[in-house]
Design a protein around this motif. Sequence first.
Motif, PDB file in Angstrom:
ATOM      1  N   THR A  12       0.835  -1.194   0.000  1.00 16.48           N
ATOM      2  CA  THR A  12       0.000   0.000   0.000  1.00 16.48           C
ATOM      3  C   THR A  12       0.880   1.258   0.000  1.00 16.48           C
ATOM      4  OG1 THR A  12      -0.142  -0.066   2.424  1.00 16.48           O
ATOM      5  CG2 THR A  12      -1.887  -1.151   1.193  1.00 16.48           C
ATOM      6  N   ILE A  13       0.274   2.375  -0.338  1.00 24.72           N
ATOM      7  CA  ILE A  13       1.010   3.629  -0.467  1.00 24.72           C
ATOM      8  C   ILE A  13       1.574   4.075   0.882  1.00 24.72           C
ATOM      9  CG2 ILE A  13       0.811   6.059  -1.138  1.00 24.72           C
ATOM     10  CD1 ILE A  13       0.556   4.091  -3.426  1.00 24.72           C
ATOM     11  N   VAL A  14       2.838   4.500   0.884  1.00 28.72           N
ATOM     12  CA  VAL A  14       3.461   4.976   2.124  1.00 28.72           C
ATOM     13  C   VAL A  14       2.832   6.301   2.537  1.00 28.72           C
ATOM     14  CG1 VAL A  14       5.625   3.751   1.693  1.00 28.72           C
ATOM     15  CG2 VAL A  14       5.346   6.091   0.855  1.00 28.72           C
ATOM     16  N   GLU A  15       2.823   6.564   3.834  1.00 26.62           N
ATOM     17  CA  GLU A  15       2.120   7.730   4.380  1.00 26.62           C
ATOM     18  C   GLU A  15       2.597   9.077   3.824  1.00 26.62           C
ATOM     19  OE1 GLU A  15      -0.635   8.075   6.211  1.00 26.62           O
ATOM     20  OE2 GLU A  15      -0.843   5.914   5.958  1.00 26.62           O
ATOM     21  N   PRO A  16       3.918   9.322   3.685  1.00 27.10           N
ATOM     22  CA  PRO A  16       4.326  10.626   3.142  1.00 27.10           C
ATOM     23  C   PRO A  16       3.733  10.915   1.766  1.00 27.10           C
ATOM     24  CG  PRO A  16       6.204   9.497   4.101  1.00 27.10           C
ATOM     25  CD  PRO A  16       5.086   8.505   4.072  1.00 27.10           C
ATOM     26  N   LEU A  17       3.530   9.858   0.991  1.00 25.24           N
ATOM     27  CA  LEU A  17       2.992  10.051  -0.346  1.00 25.24           C
ATOM     28  C   LEU A  17       1.539  10.519  -0.300  1.00 25.24           C
ATOM     29  CD1 LEU A  17       4.102   9.922  -3.141  1.00 25.24           C
ATOM     30  CD2 LEU A  17       3.494   7.499  -3.263  1.00 25.24           C
ATOM     31  N   LYS A  18       0.799  10.068   0.704  1.00 26.18           N
ATOM     32  CA  LYS A  18      -0.585  10.525   0.847  1.00 26.18           C
ATOM     33  C   LYS A  18      -0.625  12.026   1.146  1.00 26.18           C
ATOM     34  CE  LYS A  18      -2.267   6.023   2.457  1.00 26.18           C
ATOM     35  NZ  LYS A  18      -2.867   5.263   3.586  1.00 26.18           N
ATOM     36  N   LYS A  19       0.301  12.500   1.959  1.00 23.68           N
ATOM     37  CA  LYS A  19       0.381  13.939   2.248  1.00 23.68           C
ATOM     38  C   LYS A  19       0.737  14.716   0.981  1.00 23.68           C
ATOM     39  CE  LYS A  19       1.837  13.218   7.044  1.00 23.68           C
ATOM     40  NZ  LYS A  19       2.928  13.444   8.039  1.00 23.68           N
ATOM     41  N   ILE A  20       1.633  14.144   0.194  1.00 30.06           N
ATOM     42  CA  ILE A  20       2.043  14.782  -1.061  1.00 30.06           C
ATOM     43  C   ILE A  20       0.871  14.832  -2.036  1.00 30.06           C
ATOM     44  CG2 ILE A  20       3.475  14.441  -3.117  1.00 30.06           C
ATOM     45  CD1 ILE A  20       5.676  13.394  -1.118  1.00 30.06           C
ATOM     46  N   PHE A  21       0.105  13.758  -2.119  1.00 28.81           N
ATOM     47  CA  PHE A  21      -1.059  13.732  -3.015  1.00 28.81           C
ATOM     48  C   PHE A  21      -2.088  14.789  -2.618  1.00 28.81           C
ATOM     49  CE2 PHE A  21      -0.611   9.031  -4.496  1.00 28.81           C
ATOM     50  CZ  PHE A  21       0.507   9.390  -5.227  1.00 28.81           C
ATOM     51  N   LYS A  22      -2.265  14.977  -1.324  1.00 33.51           N
ATOM     52  CA  LYS A  22      -3.215  16.004  -0.885  1.00 33.51           C
ATOM     53  C   LYS A  22      -2.756  17.392  -1.332  1.00 33.51           C
ATOM     54  CE  LYS A  22      -5.777  17.801   3.082  1.00 33.51           C
ATOM     55  NZ  LYS A  22      -5.641  19.211   2.611  1.00 33.51           N
ATOM     56  N   LEU A  23      -1.464  17.652  -1.232  1.00 35.50           N
ATOM     57  CA  LEU A  23      -0.917  18.932  -1.684  1.00 35.50           C
ATOM     58  C   LEU A  23      -1.106  19.108  -3.188  1.00 35.50           C
ATOM     59  CD1 LEU A  23       2.368  18.928   0.414  1.00 35.50           C
ATOM     60  CD2 LEU A  23       0.559  20.656   0.593  1.00 35.50           C
ATOM     61  N   ILE A  24      -0.845  18.052  -3.941  1.00 32.97           N
ATOM     62  CA  ILE A  24      -1.014  18.112  -5.393  1.00 32.97           C
ATOM     63  C   ILE A  24      -2.470  18.407  -5.747  1.00 32.97           C
ATOM     64  CG2 ILE A  24      -0.944  16.740  -7.521  1.00 32.97           C
ATOM     65  CD1 ILE A  24       1.514  15.302  -6.345  1.00 32.97           C
ATOM     66  N   LYS A  25      -3.377  17.779  -5.045  1.00 33.94           N
ATOM     67  CA  LYS A  25      -4.797  18.048  -5.291  1.00 33.94           C
ATOM     68  C   LYS A  25      -5.149  19.492  -4.925  1.00 33.94           C
ATOM     69  CE  LYS A  25      -9.479  16.880  -3.875  1.00 33.94           C
ATOM     70  NZ  LYS A  25     -10.332  16.176  -2.893  1.00 33.94           N
ATOM     71  N   ASP A  26      -4.696  19.945  -3.759  1.00 34.57           N
ATOM     72  CA  ASP A  26      -5.031  21.295  -3.295  1.00 34.57           C
ATOM     73  C   ASP A  26      -4.526  22.364  -4.260  1.00 34.57           C
ATOM     74  OD1 ASP A  26      -6.225  20.193  -1.084  1.00 34.57           O
ATOM     75  OD2 ASP A  26      -4.571  20.628   0.285  1.00 34.57           O
ATOM     76  N   TYR A  27      -3.358  22.143  -4.844  1.00 34.43           N
ATOM     77  CA  TYR A  27      -2.783  23.128  -5.766  1.00 34.43           C
ATOM     78  C   TYR A  27      -3.158  22.842  -7.223  1.00 34.43           C
ATOM     79  CZ  TYR A  27       0.048  25.464  -2.210  1.00 34.43           C
ATOM     80  OH  TYR A  27       0.476  26.202  -1.121  1.00 34.43           O
ATOM     81  N   ASP A  28      -3.829  21.739  -7.466  1.00 32.49           N
ATOM     82  CA  ASP A  28      -4.317  21.369  -8.794  1.00 32.49           C
ATOM     83  C   ASP A  28      -3.201  21.369  -9.837  1.00 32.49           C
ATOM     84  OD1 ASP A  28      -6.189  20.591 -10.717  1.00 32.49           O
ATOM     85  OD2 ASP A  28      -6.672  22.666 -11.256  1.00 32.49           O
ATOM     86  N   VAL A  29      -2.113  20.647  -9.531  1.00 37.34           N
ATOM     87  CA  VAL A  29      -1.005  20.518 -10.473  1.00 37.34           C
ATOM     88  C   VAL A  29      -0.902  19.067 -10.938  1.00 37.34           C
ATOM     89  CG1 VAL A  29       0.240  22.462  -9.462  1.00 37.34           C
ATOM     90  CG2 VAL A  29       0.711  20.134  -8.648  1.00 37.34           C
TER      91      VAL A  29
END
Length: 287
Positions: A130-147
């Motif tokens: 399963t996806i490592v935890e830091p990557l989930k935080k990174i995905f949230k940032l990517i979504k928030d900034y829509d990049v």
Amino acid sequence: MKKVDLTNVFDMHVHTSPDIRERRYTDFDMLEAGLKIHARGIVLKSHHGTTMNRAFLCNLYNKKVHGKNQFEMFGSVVLNNAIGGLNPVAVETGLKMGAKVIWLPTMDARNHREKYGQLGGIECLDEKGTIVEPLKKIFKLIKDYDVALGTGHISPKEIFEVVKQAKDMGLKKIVITHPEFWVVGMTHEEQQQIVKDYDVILERCYAQPLGGGKYKSNLKDNLEIVNLVGYENVMVDTDGGQVENPPWEDALGEYMQYLLDNGISEEKIYHMTRTIPSKLLDVDIGG
């Protein structure tokens, strides 16, 4: 035979110097090359950190020296060891400074290192797959900034899990980084499947390194994928800037001309070189 038009074209994957390895262009040389062909935009990529600060300076230089024009440089973040790997702080900092693409590990990915006979490397999945935890935080940032998220040099198994998690978290701009590259090694069937399942973009590049300063053309295989998957989900990039490859503008022109000469319409090429990247970067194509 009609010659392909490069006006307003984008390339979302170009390497320039300063870099650890020799590159054909400096950032400013690449800016001038983009202006010469009336391109719309280039994304600078570095395996060793971030480029949004370099893109900012290029755009400032362009405005001061060349005045008003359509061309822009865009920056990115590559999650290799130089910036701490899967580092949410580095991602957030880069996004606040204008980064438009976040790439997962490339040369420091475990998959990349294994393919070159090296130990260690950054992993995106834990021992349970399963996806490592830091990557989930990174995905949230990517979504928030829509990049855009680029998958880097991780393995096909990791790619499917990463894309599933990213989609589940609401990411809309997902690019499978040069799946034809032997280090990534996605089969045609895997590329078809991931597009069918997740509606992602396949980034198909001009050439790939074979080692010893030699590069292999991807053009024939790229054409096959466009016909198999459909132009709607294929983006044309060069991954250019190497001294072993032709000049960037020549490589891009050769790539697009090859598609045109082999039955891909101008409208479809426009979609793959303008429409897709402009949506990923959230910018107007220009007139």
